[in-house]
Structures are given as structure tokens and as C-alpha cells.
Write an enzyme that holds these catalytic residues in place. Sequence first.
Site, PDB file in Angstrom:
ATOM      1  N   ASN A  46     -52.169   9.900   5.424  1.00 21.24           N
ATOM      2  CA  ASN A  46     -50.810  10.438   5.478  1.00 21.24           C
ATOM      3  C   ASN A  46     -50.713  11.469   4.362  1.00 21.24           C
ATOM      4  O   ASN A  46     -50.629  11.111   3.195  1.00 21.24           O
ATOM      5  CB  ASN A  46     -49.804   9.290   5.275  1.00 21.24           C
ATOM      6  CG  ASN A  46     -48.376   9.789   5.173  1.00 21.24           C
ATOM      7  OD1 ASN A  46     -48.099  10.963   5.412  1.00 21.24           O
ATOM      8  ND2 ASN A  46     -47.466   8.884   4.814  1.00 21.24           N
ATOM      9  N   LYS A  92     -48.381  13.419   3.696  1.00 20.11           N
ATOM     10  CA  LYS A  92     -47.004  13.578   3.196  1.00 20.11           C
ATOM     11  C   LYS A  92     -46.671  15.074   3.084  1.00 20.11           C
ATOM     12  O   LYS A  92     -47.211  15.877   3.852  1.00 20.11           O
ATOM     13  CB  LYS A  92     -46.826  12.810   1.887  1.00 20.11           C
ATOM     14  CG  LYS A  92     -47.220  11.327   2.047  1.00 20.11           C
ATOM     15  CD  LYS A  92     -46.853  10.452   0.900  1.00 20.11           C
ATOM     16  CE  LYS A  92     -47.306   9.025   1.178  1.00 20.11           C
ATOM     17  NZ  LYS A  92     -46.964   8.098   0.108  1.00 20.11           N
ATOM     18  N   HIS A  98     -41.559   5.139   7.651  1.00 20.73           N
ATOM     19  CA  HIS A  98     -42.195   5.125   6.324  1.00 20.73           C
ATOM     20  C   HIS A  98     -41.153   4.848   5.253  1.00 20.73           C
ATOM     21  O   HIS A  98     -40.006   5.289   5.362  1.00 20.73           O
ATOM     22  CB  HIS A  98     -42.889   6.469   6.057  1.00 20.73           C
ATOM     23  CG  HIS A  98     -43.802   6.409   4.880  1.00 20.73           C
ATOM     24  ND1 HIS A  98     -43.333   6.504   3.586  1.00 20.73           N
ATOM     25  CD2 HIS A  98     -45.136   6.189   4.780  1.00 20.73           C
ATOM     26  CE1 HIS A  98     -44.352   6.368   2.752  1.00 20.73           C
ATOM     27  NE2 HIS A  98     -45.457   6.171   3.456  1.00 20.73           N
ATOM     28  N   GLU A 149     -40.660   6.086   2.455  1.00 19.69           N
ATOM     29  CA  GLU A 149     -40.027   7.268   1.849  1.00 19.69           C
ATOM     30  C   GLU A 149     -38.881   7.767   2.721  1.00 19.69           C
ATOM     31  O   GLU A 149     -37.896   8.302   2.218  1.00 19.69           O
ATOM     32  CB  GLU A 149     -41.094   8.349   1.598  1.00 19.69           C
ATOM     33  CG  GLU A 149     -41.955   7.971   0.400  1.00 19.69           C
ATOM     34  CD  GLU A 149     -43.404   8.395   0.479  1.00 19.69           C
ATOM     35  OE1 GLU A 149     -43.747   9.269   1.301  1.00 19.69           O
ATOM     36  OE2 GLU A 149     -44.214   7.826  -0.284  1.00 19.69           O
ATOM     37  N   GLU A 172     -46.737  -1.692   3.931  1.00 15.28           N
ATOM     38  CA  GLU A 172     -46.852  -0.897   2.714  1.00 15.28           C
ATOM     39  C   GLU A 172     -45.819  -1.392   1.704  1.00 15.28           C
ATOM     40  O   GLU A 172     -44.642  -0.995   1.777  1.00 15.28           O
ATOM     41  CB  GLU A 172     -46.585   0.583   3.014  1.00 15.28           C
ATOM     42  CG  GLU A 172     -47.551   1.196   3.994  1.00 15.28           C
ATOM     43  CD  GLU A 172     -47.599   2.719   3.867  1.00 15.28           C
ATOM     44  OE1 GLU A 172     -48.684   3.232   3.587  1.00 15.28           O
ATOM     45  OE2 GLU A 172     -46.551   3.367   4.014  1.00 15.28           O
ATOM     46  N   GLY A 228     -48.170   5.084  -4.261  1.00 11.47           N
ATOM     47  CA  GLY A 228     -48.244   6.185  -5.230  1.00 11.47           C
ATOM     48  C   GLY A 228     -48.164   5.730  -6.675  1.00 11.47           C
ATOM     49  O   GLY A 228     -47.982   6.538  -7.577  1.00 11.47           O
ATOM     50  N   SER A 236     -51.706   2.756  -2.575  1.00 15.72           N
ATOM     51  CA  SER A 236     -52.762   2.978  -3.571  1.00 15.72           C
ATOM     52  C   SER A 236     -54.136   2.491  -3.118  1.00 15.72           C
ATOM     53  O   SER A 236     -54.900   1.941  -3.913  1.00 15.72           O
ATOM     54  CB  SER A 236     -52.377   2.350  -4.919  1.00 15.72           C
ATOM     55  OG  SER A 236     -51.195   2.949  -5.413  1.00 15.72           O
ATOM     56  N   GLY A 272     -52.286   7.430   1.347  1.00 16.96           N
ATOM     57  CA  GLY A 272     -51.534   8.604   0.902  1.00 16.96           C
ATOM     58  C   GLY A 272     -52.394   9.475   0.013  1.00 16.96           C
ATOM     59  O   GLY A 272     -53.261  10.219   0.479  1.00 16.96           O
ATOM     60  N   GLY A 273     -52.192   9.355  -1.297  1.00 13.10           N
ATOM     61  CA  GLY A 273     -52.839  10.221  -2.281  1.00 13.10           C
ATOM     62  C   GLY A 273     -54.327  10.448  -2.059  1.00 13.10           C
ATOM     63  O   GLY A 273     -54.796  11.589  -2.081  1.00 13.10           O
TER      64      GLY A 273
HETATM   65  P1  13P Z   1     -50.550   6.086  -1.633  1.00 14.87           P
HETATM   66  O1  13P Z   1     -51.890   5.814  -1.018  1.00 14.87           O
HETATM   67  O2  13P Z   1     -50.454   7.418  -2.307  1.00 14.87           O
HETATM   68  O3  13P Z   1     -50.085   4.946  -2.494  1.00 14.87           O
HETATM   69  O4  13P Z   1     -49.491   6.180  -0.420  1.00 14.87           O
HETATM   70  C1  13P Z   1     -49.454   5.178   0.530  1.00 14.87           C
HETATM   71  C2  13P Z   1     -48.582   5.607   1.643  1.00 14.87           C
HETATM   72  O5  13P Z   1     -47.387   5.716   1.498  1.00 14.87           O
HETATM   73  C3  13P Z   1     -49.228   5.941   2.926  1.00 14.87           C
HETATM   74  O6  13P Z   1     -48.285   6.094   3.931  1.00 14.87           O
END
Ligand code: 13P
Length: 253
Positions: free
Chosen positions: A9, A11, A95, A97, A167, A173, A212, A233-234
Site C-alpha cells: 500500500n 499510500k 483503511h 487512515e 491492522e 507506521g 510495520s 505500507g512503508g
Molecule cells: P506500515 O507498514 O507503514 O506500518 O503501514 C501499514 C499499513 O497501513 C498498510 O496498509
Amino acid sequence: MRRPVIVGNWKMNTTLREATTLAAAVRRDLERVDDVEVGICPPFVYLLDVADQVRDTNIRLGAQDCHWEPKGAFTGEVSPAMLKDVGCEYVILGHSERRHLLGEKDDQINKKLRGALAVGLTPILCIGELLEERERGATDAVVRGQLEGSLAGFGADALERMILAYEPVWAIGTGKTATPGQAQEVHAGLRAWLRKRFGAVADGLRIQYGGSVKPDNAADLMRLPDVDGALVGGASLDAKAFAGIVRFKDQSA
Ligand code: 13P
């Protein structure tokens, strides 16, 4: 056997050039991987360019959200049919966020799931608790509430066409990953609840962990009996790190 599914993802990150460079690097590393299902979800505006990079490979394309209606006067929104049209197979829905920063609610997510399924997209439905909710022992109630609300009115046939992503919001993050014990406990609880509600189809449902995930913790999470992949994510913004996660089996060997 549930085939693991690992999805990046991205983002709201990358420029056009960074997106195509990243997609090309992911292709080079992972185009023929088939023991794991692999997907990447760039921002809407780069979907077509990223689609060009991963065409005719095993890497699937997804989007990070959609509206529920097929078309119409919804300024700024993108429909499930549009995503399908540009080559998407997945769409991430609910999600954290979007839930927590943009106020998205289960009833909207429910409609989005319906819209996505109607055009044959595979929704990746995200759920997860806040730190404060975990600390007061409300994790189960929160994630089950999210499931109940998002899946209201659906039957086993719909669940069969989805992916679920757990999640924990406090792990996104932050560099704080759920321990394997914490992840397995929630995943097993979710599957048990879904089995009661939808029957045996719950045993085939893939439940990703997200929060993470990195190359050095992926193997420990992926070997858990009820963890069937990751939403990353990251680390998905770094082709080498993403490939390291997808190749988690090599790490545990
Ligand atoms: P991170 O891997 O950056 O923690 O993000 C997870 C996430 O929100 C994937 O949708």
C-alpha cells in the site's frame, strides 16, 4: 491451503517517476514469484503507468479506495468500474487512515464493498483497534464490531471473494509490530467469529496482518497458522525491502 497474499500500500507517496521506477524494480525482483500472491497499490493518478510496468507479470494491481456508485455526480471520487477499467484487481477498503483521519464509517465501507464486488474487484477489507482500545481490553469488541458493520447483509459468497487485513492502528507506521502472539490471537478470533457467522468459507479466507511489517519480522508473522499474508505500507516503497518480505520463506530457512 491458503496461498499467502502480500500487497504493498503505497499510500499518498511517490511522484510519477518514482512510481514507475519503483514498479519496474518490483517487477524485476518479483515478476515470476508464484508461491505468494503479490500486489501493489499506487495512488490513483499513477495506476495506468504502474499497470504498464507490471503487465504480463504475476504482480497484480490494486487501488487504495473507491466510491460505491458505478458513476455519476460525485466530484473527486473514483468508481469501482473505473478501477477495473485500468487493470485493478484489488481495492483496499476501510483503511484505518480513512476511518480515523477522514471519518469513514462501517456503513460507507459496506456500500464500497458491495460496489467493488459488483464489478469483480477483490476488496481488501481493513480492520483494527486503536492503542487506547487495546489497552482497555476492547480489541475483540472493536474488530468484531467493524466486521459486523462492514459485512452487514453479506453472505458466504461475498466473503469468499474478499481478503481481510488486520491492522492494529498502533502498529501502523510506528515501527511497533504486533508480537506473533498478539497477531495470531486476533486472527484466530476473527476466523472463529467469521466461521460462526458465514460457515466453512471462513477457513479459506485469507487474513493479512498489517503494521510495520519489514523483511526481518515477516517470517515470524507469516508462519503463524492464521496469518495469510501482509499489507505493507512503508516497506513497500523500497523494492528490496518489499521483495525481502515477499520472500519471507528464504529468511526463515
Ligand atoms: P506500515 O507498514 O507503514 O506500518 O503501514 C501499514 C499499513 O497501513 C498498510 O496498509
